[in-house]
Design an enzyme around this catalytic site. Sequence first.
Site, mmCIF file in Angstrom:
data_model
loop_
_atom_site.group_PDB
_atom_site.id
_atom_site.type_symbol
_atom_site.label_atom_id
_atom_site.label_comp_id
_atom_site.label_asym_id
_atom_site.label_seq_id
_atom_site.Cartn_x
_atom_site.Cartn_y
_atom_site.Cartn_z
ATOM 1 N N HIS A 67 0.834 -1.220 0.000
ATOM 2 C CA HIS A 67 0.000 0.000 0.000
ATOM 3 C C HIS A 67 0.859 1.257 0.000
ATOM 4 C CE1 HIS A 67 -2.974 -2.970 1.034
ATOM 5 N NE2 HIS A 67 -3.915 -2.078 0.843
ATOM 6 N N SER A 84 -6.731 3.530 -5.632
ATOM 7 C CA SER A 84 -6.150 4.272 -4.516
ATOM 8 C C SER A 84 -6.310 5.778 -4.735
ATOM 9 C CB SER A 84 -4.673 3.901 -4.350
ATOM 10 O OG SER A 84 -4.130 4.559 -3.230
ATOM 11 N N GLU A 86 -8.676 7.352 -6.357
ATOM 12 C CA GLU A 86 -10.063 7.763 -6.115
ATOM 13 C C GLU A 86 -10.389 7.727 -4.620
ATOM 14 O OE1 GLU A 86 -11.607 6.186 -10.481
ATOM 15 O OE2 GLU A 86 -12.377 5.194 -8.683
ATOM 16 N N VAL A 120 -2.353 1.754 7.013
ATOM 17 C CA VAL A 120 -3.448 1.481 6.078
ATOM 18 C C VAL A 120 -4.770 1.682 6.799
ATOM 19 C CG1 VAL A 120 -4.562 -0.232 4.579
ATOM 20 C CG2 VAL A 120 -2.061 -0.143 4.713
ATOM 21 N N ILE A 121 -5.638 2.428 6.148
ATOM 22 C CA ILE A 121 -6.988 2.666 6.683
ATOM 23 C C ILE A 121 -7.920 2.738 5.484
ATOM 24 C CG2 ILE A 121 -6.715 5.193 6.643
ATOM 25 C CD1 ILE A 121 -8.338 5.240 9.299
ATOM 26 N N ALA A 123 -9.856 4.464 3.345
ATOM 27 C CA ALA A 123 -10.005 5.912 3.146
ATOM 28 C C ALA A 123 -11.454 6.287 2.838
ATOM 29 C CB ALA A 123 -9.076 6.376 2.023
#
Length: 174
Positions: A67, A84, A86, A120-121, A123
Amino acid sequence: MDISAVNALPYEDFVNIFENVVERCPLIPAAVWTRRPFVSLGDMEAAINEFIDVLPDSGKEGILRCHPDLAGRDLRSGALTRESREEQASAGMAALSAGEAARMARLNHDYKERFGFPFVICARMNDKANILQQLSQRCLSARPAERARGIEEVKKICRLRLQALVLPDAPNKL
Ligand code: GUN
């Protein structure tokens, strides 16, 4: 595209379509192709999650390392995957103030220094304020807990990416 169309896809088409449901991990759709036929999209999602769950810790951390940073170098250079890009835009990551961008960069750096993999979350399920708050909080966590938390977020991202591809009125990208 619906689930029966998914089940009918040849291997190459299946991997091409689902290559990024887990960021930059085409091995995952390549592996779950053999689990067809799926009875539903949830069944396909479960097959992906099972594949991830049985990986050793090094494999789970490898997925996290695929990521890009949120609001990081790849965003600035235009090197993000479409998904990613978007997702990051939807969370306001492409429109940070200079101060917010500096804070984000410092926290991303601190997080990676501490854990050896990026933050990492999902989004799409968070906004800018929330992401900054969670990032600073999760910097204080422990590595096993963060590995597990990051993987839970990967699964949420995967679910939303799958739904965007496989819904009755979603365009078939073949
Ligand atoms: N959340 C949704 N997409 C991404 C991504 O590409 N990178 C990170 N770090 N988090 C995300």
